[in-house]
Design a protein around this motif. Structure first.
Motif, short mmCIF file in Angstrom:
data_model
loop_
_atom_site.label_atom_id
_atom_site.label_comp_id
_atom_site.label_asym_id
_atom_site.label_seq_id
_atom_site.Cartn_x
_atom_site.Cartn_y
_atom_site.Cartn_z
N HIS A 65 31.57 -72.77 47.42
CA HIS A 65 32.29 -74.60 47.63
C HIS A 65 33.10 -74.22 47.67
CE1 HIS A 65 33.24 -72.45 43.54
NE2 HIS A 65 33.84 -72.76 43.96
N ARG A 66 34.41 -73.15 48.06
CA ARG A 66 35.28 -72.53 48.43
C ARG A 66 35.19 -72.06 49.63
NH1 ARG A 66 39.58 -73.33 45.13
NH2 ARG A 66 38.37 -72.82 43.00
N PRO A 114 27.25 -75.72 47.41
CA PRO A 114 28.29 -74.96 46.26
C PRO A 114 28.07 -75.32 45.11
CG PRO A 114 27.86 -77.50 47.01
CD PRO A 114 26.90 -76.48 47.60
N VAL A 116 27.53 -73.27 41.87
CA VAL A 116 27.61 -71.65 41.98
C VAL A 116 26.37 -70.01 41.82
CG1 VAL A 116 28.58 -69.75 40.19
CG2 VAL A 116 29.59 -72.39 40.30
N GLY A 144 32.49 -66.22 43.94
CA GLY A 144 33.40 -65.71 43.06
C GLY A 144 32.73 -65.38 41.65
N ASP A 145 34.08 -65.40 41.31
CA ASP A 145 33.61 -64.54 39.83
C ASP A 145 32.62 -65.40 39.03
OD1 ASP A 145 36.70 -65.12 39.90
OD2 ASP A 145 36.17 -65.56 37.68
N ALA A 146 32.50 -66.01 38.82
CA ALA A 146 31.64 -66.68 38.02
C ALA A 146 30.33 -66.98 38.32
CB ALA A 146 31.83 -68.11 38.10
N ASN A 174 39.02 -64.25 41.32
CA ASN A 174 40.80 -65.42 41.29
C ASN A 174 40.47 -65.29 39.44
OD1 ASN A 174 38.30 -66.89 40.87
ND2 ASN A 174 38.92 -68.63 42.29
N TYR A 176 39.31 -66.99 37.18
CA TYR A 176 38.97 -67.63 36.62
C TYR A 176 38.02 -68.66 37.23
CZ TYR A 176 43.86 -68.20 34.35
OH TYR A 176 44.86 -67.33 33.96
N SER A 177 37.23 -69.36 36.03
CA SER A 177 36.23 -70.69 36.43
C SER A 177 36.49 -71.61 36.03
CB SER A 177 34.60 -69.65 36.08
OG SER A 177 33.45 -70.75 35.77
N HIS A 244 42.03 -76.24 40.56
CA HIS A 244 40.04 -76.04 41.25
C HIS A 244 39.69 -76.93 42.44
CE1 HIS A 244 36.30 -74.23 40.75
NE2 HIS A 244 35.60 -75.78 41.06
C1 LIG Z 1 25.36 -74.01 38.66
C2 LIG Z 1 26.32 -74.12 38.40
N1 LIG Z 1 26.94 -74.19 37.46
C3 LIG Z 1 28.56 -75.14 37.39
C4 LIG Z 1 29.31 -75.43 38.62
C5 LIG Z 1 30.40 -76.29 38.57
N2 LIG Z 1 31.48 -75.29 39.15
C6 LIG Z 1 31.92 -76.14 40.56
S1 LIG Z 1 32.71 -74.78 40.92
C7 LIG Z 1 32.67 -73.63 39.10
C8 LIG Z 1 33.71 -72.55 39.64
C9 LIG Z 1 32.97 -71.42 39.91
O1 LIG Z 1 34.15 -70.37 39.54
P1 LIG Z 1 33.70 -68.86 40.98
O2 LIG Z 1 32.66 -68.86 40.88
O3 LIG Z 1 35.26 -67.77 40.29
O4 LIG Z 1 34.35 -69.26 42.00
P2 LIG Z 1 36.42 -70.18 42.41
O5 LIG Z 1 36.23 -71.77 42.30
O6 LIG Z 1 36.53 -69.63 40.97
O7 LIG Z 1 36.45 -69.47 43.74
C10 LIG Z 1 31.73 -73.91 38.44
C11 LIG Z 1 31.90 -74.05 37.35
C12 LIG Z 1 28.73 -75.63 39.90
N3 LIG Z 1 28.54 -75.49 40.72
N4 LIG Z 1 27.45 -74.87 39.74
#
Ligand SMILES: Cc1ncc(C[n+]2csc(CCOP(=O)(O)OP(=O)(O)O)c2C)c(N)n1
Ligand SMILES: [Mg+2]
Length: 317
Positions: A65-66, A114, A116, A144-146, A174, A176-177, A244
């Protein structure tokens, strides 16, 4: 190892260009003409630029997404990126994808998804294809970390290791999620790179805000992949400055504190690099970038919206 002066200059300029593009998006977003959500990389530019600086023309990059910084660092078209954010037919995804679905295959930026973690198995599949064709291409996937908390990323890491696939996993940590810090999501005694290393993958970690350090970490990892030693994983520490999703700051929400933010702001990857690099033409260079952005915005705003008929093409074609 000290990097070549031309390379150091390019790393700095690429980061400045990405920052200026995203700050222009910040200015223009309130006009409500860009109707897609935007996840800005302001503060995280060094990871994208450092990693992409070691890639060859034929390599493939994927992101999530980013993805603006990855797309631009890889050489994606700025005009077509902005047109995509404006939902125009000239956008890199025909105006149907928006900010989170950039693509420029000619530049080697295959695409972004996008959900995750969802792009990681796609990148691993691409690495399987690359290995099958045997042309030396490697695949890089940013996440990302999430994403490290999703099962499919671990399945992907395992598969890549088992089949010794030519893929570089780049985790931009970074902290954070959205509003959840790592401390409420993962145990304190286990780092992300240790978690990855459990899969038996070559792993390294470094300062994701130091573009030269990122370049070197990524270079070593890619040399190993190109040598046929299988996949590699790098964890890059960095920090998102803005909210975010969207153009604003959100430090008033209380999920992170002012001291933490200030510490990372002082470690601005651009200023850290600019201090190491003596140059007198920053203003002139910035003026050139400003003009490039002005022309790209004019192109995007002046382009037509897609014909409503085309909305079915990517699904049914
Ligand atoms: C499977 C899923 N769960 C929840 C979301 C909602 N969501 C969008 S971005 C995000 C956080 C992502 O965090 P990270 O992967 O660390 O990337 P960052 O935004 O910190 O760059 C979440 C939970 C999603 N897009 N996909
Ligand atoms: Mg994160």
């Amino acid at each position: 190892m000290t990097l070549d002066v031309d390379l150091r200059r390019r790393l700095l300029l690429d980061m400045i260009r990405i920052r200026m593009v995203e700050e222009r998006i910040v200015d223009l977003y309130p006009e409500q003409e860009m109707r897609c959500p935007v996840h800005l990389s302001i503060g995280q530019e060094a990871a994208a630029v450092g990693v992409c600086s070691v890639l060859e023309r034929d390599d493939w990059v994927f992101s999530g997404h980013r993805n603006h910084a990855h797309y631009l660092a890889r050489g994606g078209s700025l005009e077509r990126m902005l047109a995509e954010l404006y939902g125009k037919a000239t956008g890199c995804t025909g105006g149907l994808g928006g900010s989170m679905h950039l693509t420029d295959p000619e530049a080697g930026f295959v695409g972004a998804t996008p959900i995750v973690g969802s792009v990681v198995p796609i990148a691993v599949g691409a690495a399987l294809t690359a290995k099958f064709h045997g042309q030396g291409r490697i695949v890089v996937v940013f996440f990302g970390d999430a994403a490290m908390e999703t099962g499919l990323v671990h399945e992907s890491l395992n598969l890549a290791v088992v089949h010794r696939l030519p893929v570089l996993f780049c985790c931009e940590n970074n902290l954070y999620s959205v509003y959840s810090p790592l401390s409420v999501r993962q145990p304190p005694h286990r780092t992300i790179s240790e978690l990855a290393a459990g899969h038996g993958i070559r792993t390294s970690a470094g300062d994701g805000n130091d573009v030269e350090a990122v370049h070197q970490i990524a270079d070593e990892a890619c040399v190993s992949i190109r040598d046929g030693d299988g996949p590699a994983f790098i964890e890059l520490s960095t920090y998102r400055w803005r909210e975010h999703c969207g153009p604003n700051f959100d430090n008033d929400l209380g999920y992170r504190n002012a001291e933490e933010f200030e510490e990372w702001r002082v470690g601005d990857p651009i200023e850290v690099m600019a201090e190491r690099f003596l140059w007198s033409d920053r203003e002139t260079v910035s003026d050139g970038i400003r003009e490039e952005i002005r022309a790209a915005v004019a192109f995007a705003k002046g382009s037509k919206y897609p014909d409503p008929e085309t909305i079915r093409y990517p699904v049914y074609r």
